[in-house]
Design a protein around this motif. Structure first.
Motif: not given
Length: 316
Positions: A268-285
């Motif tokens: 999921i994190l390797r192949n779905h860029i939208v999920i990966k980018d949103l995940f990083q954004q949420y954690v970085s907040t």
């Protein structure tokens, strides 16, 4: 100094890999088989998968003395699971005449994180068929969040995403939502079915597996590229759930904002860029100083490093 042999087994929900390698990095044997999560396929099937892999390795390089064997297995979620897996491994090794000095049995993500960090602080969030997070403080505290299986949790995982897609299609088919979705067309194409009855026959087949449900998730990115609102909502929800895993596991080691790497792995994190980018954004907040790193190697490589680190401990 004589080169020693280490063995790594990565027993995941979708596939099981085995590698035997010399301490100088030379690979002696590689093989991939089907999944070996006890919660997905049961004890007898896991024992058969592991025994077959061990026997093939022994037949390829007989009479090999193994310094460290690291069994990194999905499905070790409780002390009861650990005792079952250790029993399975003991039975398997009774059928294969390898001589092994040290045997390590750990949850697969636990082993992978130790191989990644090499004793330094770090965390790993994995979203494959299931989802789980581990964090290590670089000293003696290793903690986890999630990883409780598809019936209890696994939010943000491939299984969970596949289930959300299936439910969205069924809701639309029932007329319980007026929001159109392209997911049905994409899934029918993927499975080569033409109606809901055929789709449900596939889902309720007696041998249906977690990995098959997770495989549905592969259509999500295509739907998102087409602007499908339902697919975008599923991606946002998956990223949010994974960020909760990450934030919670960081809180457990009392992370305070120092230099720290959060590793990401799984389909999921390797192949779905939208999920990966949103995940990083949420954690970085929550934690703006976190550094993110997507794992580049196959998990078996990190488990080999875990085994090698044990050899190094003995040699010190």
């Amino acid at each position: 100094m004589e080169e020693k042999v280490v063995m790594a087994i990565d027993g995941g929900a979708t596939k099981t890999a085995i590698t035997l390698q010399l301490t100088n990095g030379k690979t002696l044997f590689n093989k991939i088989s089907t999944g070996s999560n006890i919660h997905a396929i049961g004890i007898k099937h896991v024992e058969r998968v592991i025994t077959d892999l061990l026997m093939e390795a022994y037949q390829a390089i007989p009479n090999t003395h193994i310094e460290v064997a690291a069994f990194a297995m999905a499905g070790i979620d409780t002390s009861h699971d650990m005792s079952i897996i250790k029993g399975i491994i003991e039975n398997c090794l009774n059928n294969v005449p390898f001589e092994i000095n040290t045997i390590i049995v750990e949850n697969d993500v636990h082993s992978t994180l130790l191989g990644l960090t090499d004793g330094k602080p770090g965390a790993l969030v994995l979203s494959g068929t299931g989802s789980i997070a581990y964090a290590f403080d670089g000293k003696d505290l290793m903690v986890r969040t999630g990883g409780w299986g598809h019936l209890a949790a696994d939010e943000g995982s491939g299984y969970w995403v596949g289930q959300q897609i299936l439910r969205a299609i069924i809701r639309a088919e029932d007329g319980r939502t007026n929001k159109p979705t392209y997911l049905k067309t994409l899934l029918f194409e993927k499975l080569q079915v033409t109606n809901i009855e055929q789709l449900l026959a596939w889902v309720y087949h007696p041998e249906f597996t977690n990995a098959q449900m997770a495989s549905i998730s592969s259509i999500l990115s295509d739907a998102i590229e087409r602007g499908d609102e339902t697919a975008i909502h599923i991606a946002k929800s998956a990223a949010k759930e994974l960020s909760i895993l990450a934030i919670t596991v960081l809180e457990k080691i009392q992370y305070t904002g120092e230099v720290f790497t959060l590793y990401m792995n799984g389909g999921i994190l390797r192949n779905h860029i939208v999920i990966k980018d949103l995940f990083q954004q949420y954690v970085s907040t929550k934690y703006p100083n976190i550094s993110f790193e997507l794992c580049q190697d196959a998990p078996i490589q990190y488990i080999l490093k875990r085994a090698l680190s044990e050899v190094n401990k003995v040699n010190k």
